[in-house]
Design an enzyme around this catalytic site. Structure first.
Site, PDB file in Angstrom:
ATOM      1  N   LYS A   1       0.839  -1.204   0.000  1.00  0.00           N
ATOM      2  CA  LYS A   1       0.000   0.000   0.000  1.00  0.00           C
ATOM      3  C   LYS A   1       0.874   1.254   0.000  1.00  0.00           C
ATOM      4  O   LYS A   1       1.982   1.241   0.515  1.00  0.00           O
ATOM      5  CB  LYS A   1      -0.901  -0.007   1.247  1.00  0.00           C
ATOM      6  CG  LYS A   1      -1.826  -1.219   1.331  1.00  0.00           C
ATOM      7  CD  LYS A   1      -2.445  -1.371   2.708  1.00  0.00           C
ATOM      8  CE  LYS A   1      -1.407  -1.666   3.758  1.00  0.00           C
ATOM      9  NZ  LYS A   1      -1.971  -1.928   5.104  1.00  0.00           N
TER      10      LYS A   1
ATOM     11  N   THR B   1      -6.831   9.151   9.399  1.00  0.00           N
ATOM     12  CA  THR B   1      -6.521   7.918   8.663  1.00  0.00           C
ATOM     13  C   THR B   1      -6.308   6.740   9.614  1.00  0.00           C
ATOM     14  O   THR B   1      -5.660   5.761   9.261  1.00  0.00           O
ATOM     15  CB  THR B   1      -5.260   8.105   7.787  1.00  0.00           C
ATOM     16  OG1 THR B   1      -4.195   8.549   8.643  1.00  0.00           O
ATOM     17  CG2 THR B   1      -5.491   9.088   6.659  1.00  0.00           C
TER      18      THR B   1
ATOM     19  N   GLY C   1      -6.787   3.396  11.141  1.00  0.00           N
ATOM     20  CA  GLY C   1      -7.460   2.155  10.746  1.00  0.00           C
ATOM     21  C   GLY C   1      -7.600   1.951   9.248  1.00  0.00           C
ATOM     22  O   GLY C   1      -8.320   1.050   8.819  1.00  0.00           O
ATOM     23  N   THR C   2      -6.897   2.751   8.453  1.00  0.00           N
ATOM     24  CA  THR C   2      -7.031   2.601   6.991  1.00  0.00           C
ATOM     25  C   THR C   2      -6.536   1.235   6.508  1.00  0.00           C
ATOM     26  O   THR C   2      -7.154   0.617   5.639  1.00  0.00           O
ATOM     27  CB  THR C   2      -6.266   3.713   6.236  1.00  0.00           C
ATOM     28  OG1 THR C   2      -4.963   3.819   6.791  1.00  0.00           O
ATOM     29  CG2 THR C   2      -6.967   5.039   6.316  1.00  0.00           C
ATOM     30  N   GLY C   3      -5.423   0.779   7.088  1.00  0.00           N
ATOM     31  CA  GLY C   3      -4.848  -0.506   6.655  1.00  0.00           C
ATOM     32  C   GLY C   3      -5.781  -1.655   6.976  1.00  0.00           C
ATOM     33  O   GLY C   3      -5.994  -2.563   6.153  1.00  0.00           O
ATOM     34  N   CYS C   4      -6.339  -1.641   8.191  1.00  0.00           N
ATOM     35  CA  CYS C   4      -7.274  -2.708   8.610  1.00  0.00           C
ATOM     36  C   CYS C   4      -8.486  -2.713   7.681  1.00  0.00           C
ATOM     37  O   CYS C   4      -8.932  -3.772   7.214  1.00  0.00           O
ATOM     38  CB  CYS C   4      -7.757  -2.472  10.037  1.00  0.00           C
ATOM     39  SG  CYS C   4      -6.456  -2.417  11.272  1.00  0.00           S
TER      40      CYS C   4
HETATM   41  N1  LIG Z   1      -4.256  10.281   2.436  1.00  0.00           N
HETATM   42  C1  LIG Z   1      -4.788   9.264   1.742  1.00  0.00           C
HETATM   43  N2  LIG Z   1      -5.599   9.514   0.688  1.00  0.00           N
HETATM   44  C2  LIG Z   1      -6.154   8.499  -0.016  1.00  0.00           C
HETATM   45  N3  LIG Z   1      -5.940   7.199   0.246  1.00  0.00           N
HETATM   46  C3  LIG Z   1      -5.127   6.871   1.277  1.00  0.00           C
HETATM   47  C4  LIG Z   1      -4.513   7.877   2.080  1.00  0.00           C
HETATM   48  N4  LIG Z   1      -3.772   7.265   3.045  1.00  0.00           N
HETATM   49  C5  LIG Z   1      -3.920   5.947   2.852  1.00  0.00           C
HETATM   50  N5  LIG Z   1      -4.734   5.694   1.791  1.00  0.00           N
HETATM   51  C6  LIG Z   1      -5.161   4.370   1.310  1.00  0.00           C
HETATM   52  O1  LIG Z   1      -5.488   3.634   2.493  1.00  0.00           O
HETATM   53  C7  LIG Z   1      -5.011   2.299   2.424  1.00  0.00           C
HETATM   54  C8  LIG Z   1      -4.037   2.058   3.573  1.00  0.00           C
HETATM   55  O2  LIG Z   1      -2.796   2.617   3.228  1.00  0.00           O
HETATM   56  P1  LIG Z   1      -1.522   2.806   4.170  1.00  0.00           P
HETATM   57  O3  LIG Z   1      -1.645   4.107   4.892  1.00  0.00           O
HETATM   58  O4  LIG Z   1      -0.317   2.646   3.322  1.00  0.00           O
HETATM   59  O5  LIG Z   1      -1.634   1.596   5.191  1.00  0.00           O
HETATM   60  P2  LIG Z   1      -1.626   1.510   6.797  1.00  0.00           P
HETATM   61  O6  LIG Z   1      -2.901   2.136   7.274  1.00  0.00           O
HETATM   62  O7  LIG Z   1      -1.537   0.041   7.036  1.00  0.00           O
HETATM   63  O8  LIG Z   1      -0.417   2.260   7.271  1.00  0.00           O
HETATM   64  C9  LIG Z   1      -4.396   2.153   1.029  1.00  0.00           C
HETATM   65  O9  LIG Z   1      -5.353   1.582   0.154  1.00  0.00           O
HETATM   66  C10 LIG Z   1      -4.059   3.574   0.624  1.00  0.00           C
HETATM   67  O10 LIG Z   1      -4.098   3.721  -0.784  1.00  0.00           O
HETATM   68  C1  LIG Z   2      -6.064  -3.412  17.427  1.00  0.00           C
HETATM   69  C2  LIG Z   2      -5.372  -2.714  16.315  1.00  0.00           C
HETATM   70  N1  LIG Z   2      -5.057  -3.393  15.200  1.00  0.00           N
HETATM   71  C3  LIG Z   2      -4.417  -2.766  14.178  1.00  0.00           C
HETATM   72  C4  LIG Z   2      -4.087  -1.431  14.270  1.00  0.00           C
HETATM   73  C5  LIG Z   2      -3.345  -0.743  13.170  1.00  0.00           C
HETATM   74  O1  LIG Z   2      -4.268  -0.308  12.274  1.00  0.00           O
HETATM   75  P1  LIG Z   2      -3.928   0.420  10.907  1.00  0.00           P
HETATM   76  O2  LIG Z   2      -5.043   0.150   9.987  1.00  0.00           O
HETATM   77  O3  LIG Z   2      -2.575   0.072  10.439  1.00  0.00           O
HETATM   78  O4  LIG Z   2      -4.039   1.926  11.298  1.00  0.00           O
HETATM   79  P2  LIG Z   2      -3.224   2.811  12.333  1.00  0.00           P
HETATM   80  O5  LIG Z   2      -3.526   2.419  13.714  1.00  0.00           O
HETATM   81  O6  LIG Z   2      -1.806   2.607  11.957  1.00  0.00           O
HETATM   82  O7  LIG Z   2      -3.758   4.171  12.042  1.00  0.00           O
HETATM   83  C6  LIG Z   2      -4.453  -0.746  15.445  1.00  0.00           C
HETATM   84  N2  LIG Z   2      -4.172   0.544  15.594  1.00  0.00           N
HETATM   85  N3  LIG Z   2      -5.083  -1.413  16.456  1.00  0.00           N
END
Ligand SMILES: Nc1ncnc2c1ncn2[C@@H]1O[C@H](COP(=O)(O)OP(=O)(O)O)[C@@H](O)[C@H]1O
Ligand SMILES: Cc1ncc(COP(=O)(O)OP(=O)(O)O)c(N)n1
Length: 268
Positions: free
Chosen positions: A175, A207, A209-212
């Protein structure tokens, strides 16, 4: 009515934006019946993680067994697993219950900096869980930890995806949220082809929890029988809408809006 079913094996986020809570909301929004096996309880809000309480291996295994014995999920997602004992037990239980379409979100560090996986457990993740993954969805820092080199260019990202694929995962999505630029691009490698999914970068601090949420959307679509390409395409649209229409709650990095994708479909 024949409903598709998905199981999430992950940590609980008391703030409701990430972890089990995000996964179940996403499954529901995509019309998939959601089930859960909790690995750890976190005390968490939009300001950060205040406490982490891993469950016993027995508690984790029993939840997976109970679901496997009766409810037969069509796809499974793993999230926060916290330590090597839980990773090994989860991998073993998934195999024993013959669960397929396993999406591994290799959660390592929350955005606020709290470790959600012990540093020494990265190797166990590589050896035990990645080989049984149908899809793995690292962000850039997680992918760097898995491959051991820096990811700066698109070529680096492609090399990292192939390196992770070679650990045994059937497909890899790296991602692009942690990259910079006006676009956010996720890269899918399905073993043959590299596919790029780009969207405009939304300028927001909400943002959490976007990854989850993204990985849960991939899991839900796979549970419905969609291909990995279709699943990632829908997940990208789902997360884009969820970030764009975020709720603005909490004093820190707020959650996304899990209802946004459905609302947009209803309103067209
Ligand atoms: N600022 C943003 N604008 C649009 N899409 C985003 C943005 N940040 C993350 N995403 C999308 O959210 C998802 C999670 O991305 P990322 O941030 O790399 O993961 P994580 O939350 O695990 O750190 C991906 O599909 C990414 O394209
Ligand atoms: C319980 C729990 N699981 C996973 C995460 C990490 O989530 P993620 O979608 O990577 O988003 P951020 O927390 O990095 O914003 C979490 N925080 N808690």
């Amino acid at each position: 009515m024949r409903i598709s079913k998905a199981l999430t094996i992950a940590g609980s986020d008391s703030g409701g934006g990430a972890g089990i809570q995000a996964d179940l909301k996403t499954f529901q929004e995509l019309e998939v019946y959601g089930m859960s096996a909790i690995t750890a309880v976190t005390a968490q809000n939009t300001l950060g993680v205040q406490g982490i309480f891993p469950l016993t291996v027995e508690a984790v295994i029993d939840q997976i067994k109970s679901v496997g014995a009766d409810l037969h999920p069509n796809a499974v997602k793993t999230g926060m697993l916290f330590n090597s004992e839980i990773i090994e037990a989860v991998a073993h239980a998934i195999k024993k219950e013959k669960m397929a379409k396993v999406v591994v979100d290799p959660v390592m560090i929350a955005k606020g900096g709290s470790p959600l996986l012990l540093e020494e457990s990265v190797d166990t993740l590589k050896k035990k869980l990645i080989p049984i993954a149908f899809c793995i969805t690292p962000n850039i820092p997680e992918a760097e930890k898995l491959v051991g080199f820096k990811i700066v260019s698109l070529e680096d990202r492609k090399r990292a995806a192939k390196t992770i694929f070679d650990l045994g995962a059937k497909s890899v999505v790296i991602k692009g949220g942690h990259d910079d630029g006006n676009e956010v691009t996720d890269l899918l490698f399905d073993g043959n082809t590299y596919h790029l999914f780009s969207s405009p970068r939304i300028d927001t601090k909400h943002t959490h929890g976007t990854g989850c949420t993204f990985a849960a959307a991939v899991t839900a679509e796979l549970a419905k029988g969609k291909s990995i390409l279709e699943a990632v395409e829908t997940a990208k649209s789902f997360i884009h809408a969820a970030i764009e229409d975020s709720l603005g709650i909490g004093a820190g990095h707020g959650p996304t809006n899990h209802m946004a994708y459905r609302n947009r479909k209803v309103n067209v």
